[in-house]
Motif scaffolding. Structure first.
Motif, PDB file in Angstrom:
ATOM      1  N   THR A 192       0.836  -1.207   0.000  1.00  9.56           N
ATOM      2  CA  THR A 192       0.000   0.000   0.000  1.00  9.56           C
ATOM      3  C   THR A 192       0.865   1.249   0.000  1.00  9.56           C
ATOM      4  OG1 THR A 192      -1.839  -1.104   1.103  1.00  9.56           O
ATOM      5  CG2 THR A 192      -1.724   1.304   1.319  1.00  9.56           C
ATOM      6  N   LEU A 193       1.884   1.261   0.839  1.00  8.92           N
ATOM      7  CA  LEU A 193       2.762   2.426   0.909  1.00  8.92           C
ATOM      8  C   LEU A 193       3.462   2.658  -0.431  1.00  8.92           C
ATOM      9  CD1 LEU A 193       3.852   4.718   2.590  1.00  8.92           C
ATOM     10  CD2 LEU A 193       5.577   3.140   3.508  1.00  8.92           C
ATOM     11  N   LEU A 194       3.914   1.597  -1.072  1.00  7.00           N
ATOM     12  CA  LEU A 194       4.555   1.736  -2.383  1.00  7.00           C
ATOM     13  C   LEU A 194       3.566   2.302  -3.408  1.00  7.00           C
ATOM     14  CD1 LEU A 194       7.016   1.407  -4.193  1.00  7.00           C
ATOM     15  CD2 LEU A 194       6.313  -0.976  -4.572  1.00  7.00           C
ATOM     16  N   THR A 195       2.329   1.831  -3.386  1.00  8.07           N
ATOM     17  CA  THR A 195       1.301   2.343  -4.300  1.00  8.07           C
ATOM     18  C   THR A 195       1.070   3.835  -4.080  1.00  8.07           C
ATOM     19  OG1 THR A 195       0.224   0.192  -4.445  1.00  8.07           O
ATOM     20  CG2 THR A 195      -1.115   2.108  -5.011  1.00  8.07           C
ATOM     21  N   ILE A 196       1.018   4.260  -2.835  1.00  7.82           N
ATOM     22  CA  ILE A 196       0.810   5.674  -2.509  1.00  7.82           C
ATOM     23  C   ILE A 196       1.960   6.520  -3.047  1.00  7.82           C
ATOM     24  CG2 ILE A 196       0.642   7.346  -0.601  1.00  7.82           C
ATOM     25  CD1 ILE A 196      -1.915   5.598  -1.096  1.00  7.82           C
ATOM     26  N   VAL A 197       3.181   6.035  -2.888  1.00  7.94           N
ATOM     27  CA  VAL A 197       4.348   6.770  -3.391  1.00  7.94           C
ATOM     28  C   VAL A 197       4.320   6.824  -4.920  1.00  7.94           C
ATOM     29  CG1 VAL A 197       6.872   6.697  -3.613  1.00  7.94           C
ATOM     30  CG2 VAL A 197       5.796   6.393  -1.380  1.00  7.94           C
ATOM     31  N   GLN A 198       3.958   5.736  -5.554  1.00 11.41           N
ATOM     32  CA  GLN A 198       3.880   5.721  -7.016  1.00 11.41           C
ATOM     33  C   GLN A 198       2.813   6.690  -7.516  1.00 11.41           C
ATOM     34  OE1 GLN A 198       3.371   1.473  -7.415  1.00 11.41           O
ATOM     35  NE2 GLN A 198       5.540   1.159  -7.875  1.00 11.41           N
ATOM     36  N   ARG A 199       1.701   6.760  -6.832  1.00  7.96           N
ATOM     37  CA  ARG A 199       0.653   7.722  -7.213  1.00  7.96           C
ATOM     38  C   ARG A 199       1.140   9.154  -7.043  1.00  7.96           C
ATOM     39  NH1 ARG A 199      -4.317   4.701  -4.176  1.00  7.96           N
ATOM     40  NH2 ARG A 199      -4.622   3.069  -5.744  1.00  7.96           N
ATOM     41  N   ALA A 200       1.856   9.412  -5.955  1.00  6.63           N
ATOM     42  CA  ALA A 200       2.397  10.755  -5.728  1.00  6.63           C
ATOM     43  C   ALA A 200       3.395  11.109  -6.825  1.00  6.63           C
ATOM     44  CB  ALA A 200       3.054  10.846  -4.360  1.00  6.63           C
ATOM     45  N   ASN A 201       4.200  10.144  -7.234  1.00  2.00           N
ATOM     46  CA  ASN A 201       5.173  10.388  -8.312  1.00  2.00           C
ATOM     47  C   ASN A 201       4.484  10.632  -9.648  1.00  2.00           C
ATOM     48  OD1 ASN A 201       7.442  10.218  -6.699  1.00  2.00           O
ATOM     49  ND2 ASN A 201       7.790   8.059  -7.121  1.00  2.00           N
ATOM     50  N   ALA A 202       3.280  10.089  -9.806  1.00  2.00           N
ATOM     51  CA  ALA A 202       2.559  10.220 -11.080  1.00  2.00           C
ATOM     52  C   ALA A 202       1.742  11.499 -11.171  1.00  2.00           C
ATOM     53  CB  ALA A 202       1.643   9.016 -11.283  1.00  2.00           C
ATOM     54  N   GLY A 203       1.672  12.291 -10.133  1.00  2.00           N
ATOM     55  CA  GLY A 203       0.883  13.507 -10.255  1.00  2.00           C
ATOM     56  C   GLY A 203       0.665  14.239  -8.958  1.00  2.00           C
ATOM     57  N   GLY A 204       1.120  13.664  -7.885  1.00  2.00           N
ATOM     58  CA  GLY A 204       0.972  14.337  -6.601  1.00  2.00           C
ATOM     59  C   GLY A 204       2.315  14.886  -6.159  1.00  2.00           C
ATOM     60  N   THR A 205       2.471  15.018  -4.862  1.00  2.00           N
ATOM     61  CA  THR A 205       3.743  15.472  -4.309  1.00  2.00           C
ATOM     62  C   THR A 205       4.106  14.574  -3.140  1.00  2.00           C
ATOM     63  OG1 THR A 205       2.845  16.937  -2.607  1.00  2.00           O
ATOM     64  CG2 THR A 205       3.076  17.867  -4.843  1.00  2.00           C
ATOM     65  N   LEU A 206       5.336  14.698  -2.692  1.00  2.00           N
ATOM     66  CA  LEU A 206       5.752  13.934  -1.525  1.00  2.00           C
ATOM     67  C   LEU A 206       5.004  14.378  -0.270  1.00  2.00           C
ATOM     68  CD1 LEU A 206       9.575  13.535  -2.147  1.00  2.00           C
ATOM     69  CD2 LEU A 206       7.748  11.874  -2.493  1.00  2.00           C
TER      70      LEU A 206
END
Length: 179
Positions: free
Chosen positions: A136-150
């Motif tokens: 789940t944490l990896l998915t959240i980071v990947q989503r942030a990299n795809a259009g969100g922020t850290l």
């Protein structure tokens, strides 16, 4: 006492858990150094949890009069290219630990060691949670990299309970007490 496959795997798993703890410390320090305090806090907590797992196995060996040797651990990886990399490493580490625990369970079963088999059931349950939460944490980071922020990741980690933080009331006793 004659050493069995279960016994030798169990002795090795103590080192595996301490290695996992060290790797999580290295990941936490990397996040701390990159001003990501929520991710750092999460991985510092994970490091303590893995240490406690090692000490649970130590307690089990002590209780069964199997003898205990505390092994050294390999140097952890400390350099990462981006935020995704340490979390992907953590997920792979949890998958590897799952395979190790499954081998322990299978060895206990093959050797007719009901106590060993029963002890590994909690660790198997714990690995389901560990892999799921790291995924789940990896998915959240990947989503942030795809259009969100850290900052989205930091807010998620601060807001959500990721895993059980080592607070399972059914967990085995750790030698010296859980931290």
């Amino acid at each position: 006492m004659t050493e069995t496959t279960f016994d030798s795997l169990l002795a090795a798993q103590i080192g595996n858990e301490f290695s996992a703890s060290q790797q999580y410390i290295a990941i936490a320090v990397w996040f701390d150094d990159h001003d990501l305090p929520q991710l750092a806090r999460h991985f510092y907590r994970q490091a303590v949890e893995e240490r406690n797992h090692a000490m649970m196995l130590v307690r089990y060996r002590l209780d069964r009069d199997l003898g205990v040797t505390i092994p050294g651990v390999a140097e952890p990886r400390t350099a990462f290219a981006d935020v995704e990399e340490p979390i992907a490493l953590a997920l792979e580490q949890e998958k590897q630990v799952t395979t190790q625990i499954e081998a322990l369970f299978a060895a206990a079963r093959a050797e007719g060691d009901a106590l060993g088999e029963q002890a590994m059931l909690w660790f198997l349950k714990e690995q389901v949670e560990e892999v799921a939460s790291m995924s789940t944490l990896l998915t959240i980071v990947q989503r942030a990299n795809a259009g969100g922020t850290l900052f989205d990741v930091e807010n998620f980690v601060a807001r959500e309970q990721i895993g059980d933080a080592g607070a399972d009331p059914d967990s085995p006793e750790a030698a010296g007490g859980a931290l």
